[in-house]
Design a protein around this motif. Structure first.
Motif, short mmCIF file in Angstrom:
data_model
loop_
_atom_site.label_atom_id
_atom_site.label_comp_id
_atom_site.label_asym_id
_atom_site.label_seq_id
_atom_site.Cartn_x
_atom_site.Cartn_y
_atom_site.Cartn_z
N ASN A 1 1.65 4.78 -17.28
CA ASN A 1 2.50 3.59 -17.38
C ASN A 1 1.64 2.40 -17.80
O ASN A 1 0.82 1.92 -17.04
CB ASN A 1 3.18 3.30 -16.04
N ASP B 1 3.17 -0.42 -19.09
CA ASP B 1 4.10 -1.54 -19.20
C ASP B 1 3.53 -2.77 -18.48
O ASP B 1 2.77 -2.65 -17.52
CB ASP B 1 5.45 -1.19 -18.58
N LEU B 2 3.92 -3.94 -18.91
CA LEU B 2 3.47 -5.18 -18.28
C LEU B 2 3.92 -5.26 -16.83
O LEU B 2 3.17 -5.69 -15.96
CB LEU B 2 3.99 -6.39 -19.07
N ALA B 3 5.14 -4.85 -16.54
CA ALA B 3 5.66 -4.83 -15.16
C ALA B 3 5.54 -3.40 -14.66
O ALA B 3 6.28 -2.51 -15.09
CB ALA B 3 7.11 -5.29 -15.13
N TYR B 4 4.59 -3.17 -13.76
CA TYR B 4 4.33 -1.81 -13.29
C TYR B 4 5.38 -1.36 -12.30
O TYR B 4 5.81 -2.12 -11.43
CB TYR B 4 2.94 -1.72 -12.64
N SER B 5 5.78 -0.11 -12.42
CA SER B 5 6.64 0.52 -11.43
C SER B 5 6.03 1.88 -11.11
O SER B 5 5.30 2.46 -11.93
CB SER B 5 8.07 0.68 -11.95
#
Length: 98
Positions: free
Chosen positions: A78, A80-84
């Protein structure tokens, strides 16, 4: 406040410990995420591994316990800028360590 310091072995992570202590915090342990076995320095989106060889000495100098884990090579699933939460991602190694 008692804290666990995430240490890479580089000057910046050691400096952050110094500043935390100057501000009255107590470092009760250090944590380090190492590169995969047989790899001295691995490419990672999250962790610096080049200073892994001195982590044990830092823990000894600070007289605190050291907790370590290893990330998998090329495990940045992952980005992405917003981690999940992402199964198999190298960031999950940090959550498991702490």
């Amino acid at each position: 406040m008692k804290l666990v310091a995430l240490v890479s072995g580089g000057k910046d992570s050691v400096f952050s410990i110094l500043k935390a202590v100057q501000y009255g915090h107590e470092v009760v342990a250090i944590a380090h995420v190492r590169a995969p076995k047989a790899v001295l320095e691995a490419d990672s989106m999250m962790f610096q591994s080049v200073g892994s060889n001195i982590i044990d000495s830092i823990a000894t100098c600070l007289d605190v316990p050291l907790y370590t884990s290893r990330f998998e090579y090329n495990a940045a699933v992952n980005t992405d800028l917003a981690y999940s939460k992402t199964s198999g991602d190298e960031v999950e190694t940090l959550f498991e360590l702490l």
